[in-house]
Design a protein around this motif. Structure first.
Motif, short mmCIF file in Angstrom:
data_model
loop_
_atom_site.label_atom_id
_atom_site.label_comp_id
_atom_site.label_asym_id
_atom_site.label_seq_id
_atom_site.Cartn_x
_atom_site.Cartn_y
_atom_site.Cartn_z
N ASP A 45 0.81 -1.22 0.00
CA ASP A 45 0.00 0.00 0.00
C ASP A 45 0.84 1.27 0.00
O ASP A 45 0.42 2.29 -0.53
CB ASP A 45 -0.95 0.02 1.20
N ASP A 46 2.05 1.21 0.58
CA ASP A 46 2.91 2.39 0.63
C ASP A 46 3.74 2.56 -0.64
O ASP A 46 4.58 3.46 -0.73
CB ASP A 46 3.82 2.35 1.86
N GLY A 47 3.54 1.69 -1.64
CA GLY A 47 4.24 1.80 -2.92
C GLY A 47 5.52 0.98 -3.01
O GLY A 47 6.10 0.86 -4.09
N THR A 48 5.98 0.43 -1.91
CA THR A 48 7.19 -0.40 -1.94
C THR A 48 6.83 -1.80 -2.41
O THR A 48 5.66 -2.16 -2.50
CB THR A 48 7.84 -0.48 -0.54
N TYR A 49 7.86 -2.59 -2.69
CA TYR A 49 7.66 -3.96 -3.13
C TYR A 49 8.11 -4.94 -2.07
O TYR A 49 9.17 -4.77 -1.47
CB TYR A 49 8.42 -4.22 -4.44
N LEU A 50 7.30 -5.94 -1.85
CA LEU A 50 7.60 -7.04 -0.94
C LEU A 50 7.80 -8.29 -1.78
O LEU A 50 6.99 -8.58 -2.67
CB LEU A 50 6.44 -7.24 0.04
#
Length: 152
Positions: A45-50
């Protein structure tokens, strides 16, 4: 595992439609990563990738712990996942990947990678990240990715 191919970040990706990683993606253009993993990614949701995978018996070394080579291969996958937005679909290669082993993991562990681009904007992208196994640090890594144009 039911899948659908789609354009997702860096190149074509396959969306997993069933199981633990339903709604996650993996790249289908790297036979080594596919055999080693498969490894999955999703945008948070914060735009980072997991990035993540579930450790299986086949990922273990002779001592019964997650093989260091598997962790390094996953770190290389995560390097590109973390840099997805900077890559903008470009072809790229790993120029450098450095790591420090911090802990172990056994079969069944949920292995995850998170990180950040520390410098981008040109042909060279610098990334750092952390891999955890069931939430405990397993490997820290830094890497450099280089974009390139394919030869005609």
């Amino acid at each position: 595992m039911t899948e659908q191919t789609t354009e997702y970040g860096y190149g074509n990706a396959v969306e997993c439609r069933e199981g633990e990683f339903a709604g996650w993606y993996h790249w289908n253009h790297d036979p080594f990563e596919t055999r080693s993993g498969p490894f999955f990614m999703r945008r948070e949701d914060d735009g980072t990738y997991l990035s993540a995978f579930r450790a299986e018996d086949r990922h273990m070394n002779g001592g019964g712990f997650l093989h260091g080579g598997c962790l390094m291969t996953f770190a290389d996958f995560a390097l590109f996942a973390i840099a997805t937005d900077e890559l903008e679909g470009a072809n790229a290669v790993t120029m450098n990947l450095s790591s420090d082993f911090l802990g172990t993991a056994g079969p069944g562990a949920l292995v995850e990678a998170r990180g950040e681009v520390t410098r981008g904007g040109g042909k060279t992208i610098f990334v750092r990240g952390m891999i955890t196994a069931d939430g405990a640090p397993a490997l820290s890594f830094t890497g450099i990715i280089r974009k390139f144009s394919p030869k005609a």
